[in-house]
Structure formats: C-alpha cells, structure tokens
Design an enzyme around this catalytic site. Structure first.
Site, PDB file in Angstrom:
ATOM      1  N   GLN A  78      37.055  -3.967 -41.365  1.00  0.00           N
ATOM      2  CA  GLN A  78      37.927  -3.802 -41.691  1.00  0.00           C
ATOM      3  C   GLN A  78      39.099  -2.067 -40.775  1.00  0.00           C
ATOM      4  O   GLN A  78      39.400  -1.710 -41.758  1.00  0.00           O
ATOM      5  CB  GLN A  78      38.643  -3.922 -42.822  1.00  0.00           C
ATOM      6  CG  GLN A  78      39.873  -3.218 -43.824  1.00  0.00           C
ATOM      7  CD  GLN A  78      40.546  -5.385 -44.302  1.00  0.00           C
ATOM      8  OE1 GLN A  78      39.469  -6.013 -43.900  1.00  0.00           O
ATOM      9  NE2 GLN A  78      41.464  -4.959 -43.301  1.00  0.00           N
ATOM     10  N   PHE A  79      39.439  -2.856 -39.657  1.00  0.00           N
ATOM     11  CA  PHE A  79      39.845  -1.642 -38.662  1.00  0.00           C
ATOM     12  C   PHE A  79      41.351  -1.110 -39.471  1.00  0.00           C
ATOM     13  O   PHE A  79      42.007  -0.284 -39.268  1.00  0.00           O
ATOM     14  CB  PHE A  79      40.702  -2.330 -37.181  1.00  0.00           C
ATOM     15  CG  PHE A  79      41.735  -3.143 -37.117  1.00  0.00           C
ATOM     16  CD1 PHE A  79      42.783  -2.742 -37.250  1.00  0.00           C
ATOM     17  CD2 PHE A  79      41.302  -4.650 -37.247  1.00  0.00           C
ATOM     18  CE1 PHE A  79      44.080  -3.862 -36.717  1.00  0.00           C
ATOM     19  CE2 PHE A  79      42.482  -5.199 -37.757  1.00  0.00           C
ATOM     20  CZ  PHE A  79      43.698  -4.924 -36.877  1.00  0.00           C
ATOM     21  N   THR A  80      42.393  -2.158 -40.087  1.00  0.00           N
ATOM     22  CA  THR A  80      43.414  -2.264 -40.640  1.00  0.00           C
ATOM     23  C   THR A  80      43.282  -1.234 -41.783  1.00  0.00           C
ATOM     24  O   THR A  80      44.308  -0.274 -42.467  1.00  0.00           O
ATOM     25  CB  THR A  80      43.981  -3.154 -41.966  1.00  0.00           C
ATOM     26  OG1 THR A  80      43.614  -3.857 -42.559  1.00  0.00           O
ATOM     27  CG2 THR A  80      44.190  -4.116 -40.225  1.00  0.00           C
TER      28      THR A  80
END
Length: 148
Positions: A78-80
C-alpha cells in the site's frame, strides 16, 4: 515502513475478480515502504506484527499474540500510506519507495513472517486490488518503523 494492522475475523483480496489471498482469524496488514526504509525496518515491523498482543484471552483482555491464537496474515502492499497531504487537495506520493526498492522489502517482510511459522497470504504488488475484511473489535493499529 508503515503498517496499518487490523484484527480480523476474515479478509480477502481479489484481482480481476479472482481471490488471490484469503484468511480467517488473524491480521490484515497494509504495508507501505518509504524511500528511506531498510532491512532494519523490516526486522522491527516483523517483530511488532507477530508479537503484538491484540487478541483477547479468556478474560476478554487483549493479551494474546497472533501466534498464540494461531492466526494468519493477509499482507497487502500500500504505497498510499506515504501520502503527503500538506499542499492542496491532491496527495503526493514522492516519499514512497520506488518499486525496485519497495518490492524486495515487502517480500522480505512477508518471508520473515513465514520464517516465524506464520501463514501469510498476499495480494500482488502494484495490482489494482479489491480488499474486503471483517474487522474484529474493531481493532486497527498503525505502526511506523521511524517512530521507535
């Protein structure tokens, strides 16, 4: 690295309408890798996630770890989690690690958990995933390896 840890009764991730990872009782973990993260961050978070006492004992107290309840993990990249929202209304993700750095650290996180005897299911790095879960409690905890 940053984790969002949710105690779940069940969780699954779908890609193109196909279930690629599914667990019953355990933890659904969103995993974000930052540009300055290293193997040391992985080691720290593996210990935290696998030993955190957030499952209820016979008295109803959060006193048991994932391994004590024989739970599993659904790990989703989950890069966000590294969204910068300081300016304007459109988040910036420049503090997220690029895939050539993030993928090996994400995979090391999952493998290190497996090496401790934890069953780990995953999504697929960079894919458009649909995640569903039943949060138990609800219990949701964030952990940032930079805040030790």
């Amino acid at each position: 690295m940053r984790l969002v840890v949710q105690r779940v009764l069940e969780a699954q991730v779908k890609i193109d309408n196909e279930i690629v990872g599914s667990i019953d009782k355990g933890l659904m973990i969103l995993v974000g890798v930052g540009e300055n993260d290293s193997e040391e961050d992985v080691d720290y978070l593996v210990q935290k996630a696998s030993n955190m006492r957030i499952f209820e004992d016979e008295s109803g107290k959060m006193n048991l770890s994932l391994q004590q309840v024989e739970g599993s993990i659904l790990s989703v990249s989950q890069f966000t989690l590294y969204a910068d929202t300081k300016k304007g209304n459109r988040p910036s993700f420049t503090r997220s690690a690029k895939p050539d750095k993030a993928i090996p650290l994400y995979e090391q996180f999952n493998q290190s958990l497996r090496n401790q005897g934890v069953r780990v299911e995953t999504g697929r790095f960079g894919a458009d995933m649909k995640v569903s879960l039943v949060n138990d409690g609800p219990v949701t905890i964030t952990i940032d390896s930079q805040n030790r």
